[in-house]
Design an enzyme around this catalytic site. Structure first.
Site, PDB file in Angstrom:
ATOM      1  CB  CYS A 103      71.220  10.271  54.292  1.00  8.06           C
ATOM      2  SG  CYS A 103      71.295   9.393  55.857  1.00  8.06           S
ATOM      3  CG  HIS A 237      68.028  13.323  55.486  1.00  9.86           C
ATOM      4  ND1 HIS A 237      67.683  12.467  54.468  1.00  9.86           N
ATOM      5  CD2 HIS A 237      68.546  12.548  56.470  1.00  9.86           C
ATOM      6  CE1 HIS A 237      67.969  11.220  54.815  1.00  9.86           C
ATOM      7  NE2 HIS A 237      68.497  11.240  56.031  1.00  9.86           N
ATOM      8  CD  GLU A 239      65.801  14.536  52.188  1.00 10.23           C
ATOM      9  OE1 GLU A 239      66.881  15.145  52.071  1.00 10.23           O
ATOM     10  OE2 GLU A 239      65.720  13.369  52.642  1.00 10.23           O
TER      11      GLU A 239
END
Lengths: 277, 777
Positions: A103, A237, A239
């Site tokens: 990002c 993202h 994660e």
């Protein structure tokens, strides 16, 4: 090397805000990960806090709004990083060690000239930009990403070409663009170099416009690597879909404790490092 | 006219104000001229106090008292009612009631919660008002030593298509205010990295002159790191950290304590509204929590309304001590501030730490690591005097009992509000239910809020396990509550939901207040969370007007008695009075945020229908309670009968739904609120992208439109897994009825021979296009 010997630096400055979960997930997979403030690498921190980039095996620049992103996203972090660490960064990249930008981190890598980096590991000026979304505002929504890489990317070794994963987008400036006058030529080069890693698709796996492509990016590009595949920037993202319970529709699909789609990025890079070094 | 200001012979602006021989007129002129917003009686009390000391007050002292005694800071008009109805609601698991309430999460952890209003600044400068609103609530939670983990934004605006020519002078258009507030929340919340997981948006003509912008925050901490908002012992050093102090944000609290007239709005614009800086705040949070984690602090508190003057006074007073401060040591944005300006400035992004002398160096080092400015500016002293100096000159010396004691009023209130109930005017029963449902779905209060929700980062921190929007990717619909998982090694989680009930409070304030509690609890239960604590923001008109205060008292009574009966504590809250403009008072608006505990978030359910063939059940009875309903707003009905709260029915429904979720019987659950049964079914269809058929023949013989659109409390709609019907129905502790089946591509309604049908895609179009159309204009 063994997983537990892999040292990961998650780099931050003020306004970086995804560092904690990024560190945690690398640790969860067995790597030795820690948050490192840019000051600690540039020698501006007190001696007991200082760190050396060369002592790490993976560098990650996580998401957030570094320095507020009050100018073009990632520009300030990139400038601060590059002005003090250009040589060390270049050595790091040339050694084949992986660099991940998620990002805001992707924006930093592009602003720093480390992506798409068609002409060398770090170009003097940015060759591309992540511009303001077509909607003119922040977009926090799940995206489907189709894996397009042929195997060169250090971060997607566990995916086959054509696999589609669900990852959350959360950005205001994610519209990947190339200089207008060289757009088609550069795009062709990126495709030929196997640098296009993920593209936005719709729920049937087809390339599609808004909202499936949340920002209007050229060629629906969501993630890129450098030519060697060891520097990787991804706009959504990974994660944030590390576990199934972070997916927006897990109450429909079940198995909340199972792995989420984003975990492959972390697993793949650890595979890469442990095999190569 | 005499000038009462006597300039002191010092090389900076400092005045003694000759109050001792001032007439009543002169006292009021001082109050107005200095922007104190104090009443004549209050000014007289101050005059007499200083006469007793044998001297006149300085401008620093007067400004200080103006802040400390403002409605905003000392709750002088509301405390009597809060003490009667809210404070007695106790629970053994409430650990502290400071800047935020602190509540036990598990053996080792606690969460903090607080809600606040930012109405007047947001009405004048929506972007800055919204950003500083978030900044302030984050600091309130941080001040307890808690890491903020979630934000929630209940917002109330005038209609977005309000006619420009009908706007009074000085009032900004609802679309401008809406855009500015949403952008402010987005830009600040996203930057600071705290997810905005919940909120609500309500539109009503009554908010044109005075919007209601509330913001709530939930934080999380190890119990051992919880901080008190105080100094602990003489010698504790006041370390001011974060942003610099400037002329911005002077008199915020005093302007918040008067009506929002055109003049007040003008005055606000002169420097009382600020722009928050999330990138100063973000490292400030890290630095404060780092210092707390390492046991370096005796306490901390945020600088909000009243600036230094309030924080020093309150921290000293909470510790039973006095304080000494040197204003010269306060880092400034610009030179030339008068001492009183430094002392009351509400510049953003500042925290005050109480540090034992031996830890000061380490605290300064921690701040430096995060590039956070920090300065020791004073210390705690024995006694109860606060003494402030500037360049060697004593500029303030007040007794803290007098200073923070503040006035408290038992103002006159109307006991019968509203004085006149709305007329009972019932529309004809509609011929075409499909058309009416589409109109209700397109009503801005019901319509899809995705346009706003997706501008807020509700995923940052990677702990939002139930999102604000539920359903199939790309087809999501409204959920009732979001769930955040605060610990990586535990499945115990926190659910967050909110409710506001101006539409009911305006016609029946007791029921309005009670319904806000009912709805917040329903929302939490709908995802599988047990309601655990509440925080409320009470947005009302001018408390000096007895009818306005009557509405306030009744709404507070409704909230307090309902929470008491449910045994759910309210460990924090906020009162915002003077929500009045040239257009009259804004609708009386009680807002409640609820926090619930989820024992294991893997059992949580969402609102989207899951599988064709599953049966649909309605929990709770439906009554003809059409007052304030969205249906009546759309079709033009009127009634004074707002939904009642039946605590026994609510408890039965809550227990039953939670048990069924735990047992794994429930595939989807949605609470019934605005738009009633029909809208709940529609939203569940939209999230699952599937139809449903409803047969209401077995329900009460109410008129069909009342059955479909009444907003009776304590109701939920459930999708039950096929084969679980018997297990679910047996022992359910509340009225429950099977009303339909999931399936098809339409929403079909049937009762006796009445039939109607509307397509899922048609509903999606009406529901999804309404807000974007209004926003683009």
């Amino acid at each position: 090397m063994k997983r537990e010997d892999v040292r990961v630096a998650v780099l931050l400055i003020e306004g970086t805000n995804c560092e904690d979960e990024s560190v945690r997930y690398f640790q969860l997979l067995g790597a030795h990960a820690e948050k490192v403030h840019l000051k600690q690498l540039t020698g501006d921190a007190p001696p007991e806090f200082r760190r050396r980039l060369a002592d790490y095996d993976v560098l990650m620049i996580p998401g957030g709004f570094a320095a507020g992103d009050y100018v073009r996203a990632g520009a300030i972090f990139a400038a601060r990083m590059k002005s003090r660490l250009a040589g060390e960064l270049e050595d790091f990249v040339r050694s084949g060690r992986p660099v991940l930008g998620v990002c805001n981190g992707f924006q930093v890598l592009v602003e720093a000239g480390m992506l798409p980096a068609v002409r060398g590991p770090i170009t003097d000026t940015p060759e591309a930009v992540l511009a303001t979304n077509d909607s003119a505002h922040y977009e926090c929504r799940p995206s489907y990403l189709k894996h397009e890489n042929g195997g060169s990317c250090a971060f997607t070794g566990r995916l086959k070409k054509g696999d589609v994963i669900t990852v959350v987008s959360a950005h205001g400036e994610g519209k990947f663009l190339l200089p207008k006058e060289r757009e088609q030529e550069m795009l062709r080069e990126l495709i030929e170099n196997d640098q296009v890693v993920f593209r936005y698709v719709d729920d049937r796996g087809k390339y599609a416009g808004y909202p499936w492509c949340p920002n209007g990016a050229l060629y629906n590009i969501a993630a890129l690597s450098n030519r060697e595949g060891n520097v990787f920037g991804v706009q959504p993202h990974p994660e944030r879909s590390f576990f199934r319970y972070l997916h927006p529709d897990w109450t429909r699909s079940g198995n909340p404790d199972g792995p989420g789609d984003g975990r492959v990025v972390f697993e793949s890079v650890l595979d890469y490092v442990t095999a190569k070094f | 006219m005499r000038d009462l200001n006597r300039r002191r012979g010092v090389p900076f602006p400092l005045h003694d104000v000759a109050l001792r021989d001032a007439s009543d007129d002169e006292l009021m002129r001082v109050s107005q001229g200095m922007g104190l917003a104090l009443s004549l009686d209050e000014m007289k009390t101050i005059r007499d106090h200083f006469a007793g000391l044998g001297r006149d007050p300085t401008d620093v002292e007067l400004q200080s008292l103006g802040q400390a005694w403002s409605e905003h800071c000392c709750y002088k008009s509301s405390k009597v009612f809060l003490r009667e109805f809210i404070f007695p609601v106790q629970a053994p698991y409430v650990l502290d009631r400071g800047d935020a309430g602190v509540v036990e999460f598990d053996e080792d952890h606690a969460y903090a919660l607080r809600i606040e209003s930012h109405n007047h600044p947001s009405a004048v400068e929506p972007y800055g008002g919204a950003t500083t609103g978030i900044g302030g609530i984050l600091r309130d939670v941080l001040a307890m030593g808690a890491q903020p983990i979630a934000l929630c934004d209940p917002l109330h605006f005038g209609p977005l298509d309000f006619k420009f020519e009908n706007l009074p002078k000085g009032v900004k258009h609802p679309r401008y205010l809406f855009g500015g507030v949403v952008a402010g929340i987005r830009d600040y919340g996203n930057r600071v990295g705290i997810p905005t997981v919940n909120g609500l948006i309500h539109f009503d003509e009554g908010y044109v002159g005075n919007i209601i912008v509330n913001v709530a925050c939930v934080g999380f901490a190890k119990k051992s790191q919880i901080q008190k908002n105080r100094v602990a012992q003489p010698g504790d050093v006041f370390v001011l950290c974060g942003g610099r102090t400037g002329r911005d944000g002077i008199h915020g609290v005093t302007y918040a304590s008067v009506d929002l007239t055109a003049e007040a709005a003008e005055a606000w614009s002169g420097g009382a509204v600020q722009i928050g800086d999330a990138i100063v705040k973000e490292p400030l949070i890290h630095a404060c929590l780092d210092a707390a984690e390492h046991g370096l602090l005796h306490g901390m508190k945020d600088l909000g309304g009243g600036g230094l003057s309030c924080v020093v006074g309150e921290m000293a007073r909470n510790g039973g001590l006095g304080a000494e401060v040197d204003l010269e040591r306060v880092p400034l944005k610009e030179e030339g501030l008068a001492p009183w300006e430094i002392w009351v400035s509400e510049s953003q992004e500042r925290m005050m730490l109480a540090v034992p002398p031996e830890h000061v160096d380490r605290v300064l080092k921690v701040c430096d690591l995060y590039d956070v400015l920090a300065a020791p500016i004073g210390r705690a002293i024995p006694g109860n005097v606060c003494r402030v100096s500037y360049r060697g000159e004593l500029v303030l010396e007040v007794d803290l009992d007098f200073y923070t004691g503040g006035p408290e009023y038992c103002r006159a209130y109307e006991s019968k509000v509203p004085a006149v109930r709305p007329p009972e005017r019932y529309p004809e029963e509609p011929d075409d239910y499909a058309a009416v449902l589409l109109r209700v779905l397109a009503s801005p209060n019901v319509a899809n809020k995705e346009l706003v929700v997706r501008q807020y980062d509700h995923e940052v921190r990677a702990s939002t396990v139930i999102k604000p929007l539920h359903g199939i990717v790309g087809r999501s619909s409204h959920g009732d509550a979001s769930v955040v998982r605060p610990l990586v090694d535990s499945h115990r989680a926190l659910a967050i939901a909110c409710a506001s009930t101006p539409q009911f409070t305006a016609i029946d304030p007791f029921r309005g207040g009670a319904t806000a509690v009912d709805e917040a609890c329903r929302n939490l239960v709908a995802v599988g969370a047990r309601p655990h604590s509440l925080t409320n923001c009470l947005n009302f008109g001018n408390p000096e007007k007895p009818d306005r205060l009557g509405f306030f008292r009744e709404a507070v009574r409704g909230i307090g008695t309902t929470a008491q009966a449910l045994g759910i504590p309210i460990p924090s809250g906020n009162v915002s009075f003077y929500n009045e403009s040239a257009l009259g008072p804004a609708p009386p608006t009680p807002v409640v945020m609820g926090v619930g505990i989820v024992e294991d978030f893997r059992t949580c359910v969402t609102s989207d229908f899951k599988s064709s063939g599953n049966p649909i059940y309605l929990v709770g009875e439906t009554h003809q309670e059409m007052g304030g309903s969205e249906y009546f707003r759309v079709v033009g009905g009127s009634s004074g009968v707002a939904p009642n709260v039946d605590v026994a029915a609510l408890k039965g429904g809550m227990d039953g739904v939670l048990a069924a979720i735990r047992a794994g019987d429930i595939a989807a659950c949605h609470d019934l609120s605005q738009g009633g049964l029909a809208v709940a079914v529609a939203e569940m269809c939209l999230g699952g992208d599937v139809g449903a058929s409803l047969d209401l023949s077995s329900l009460d013989p109410l008129r069909l439109d009342f059955l479909l659109f009444s907003e009776t409390n304590a109701r939920w709609l459930l999708e039950i897994h096929n084969g679980h019907e018997d297990a679910f129905e047996s022992n359910f502790p509340a009225p429950v009825a099977r009303v339909g089946t999931v399936g098809g591509r339409t929403f079909r309604i049937r009762r006796g021979r009445e039939r109607s049908e509307v397509g899922v895609d048609e509903m999606r179009d009406a529901w999804s296009s309404a807000l974007p159309r209004l926003v683009v204009g």
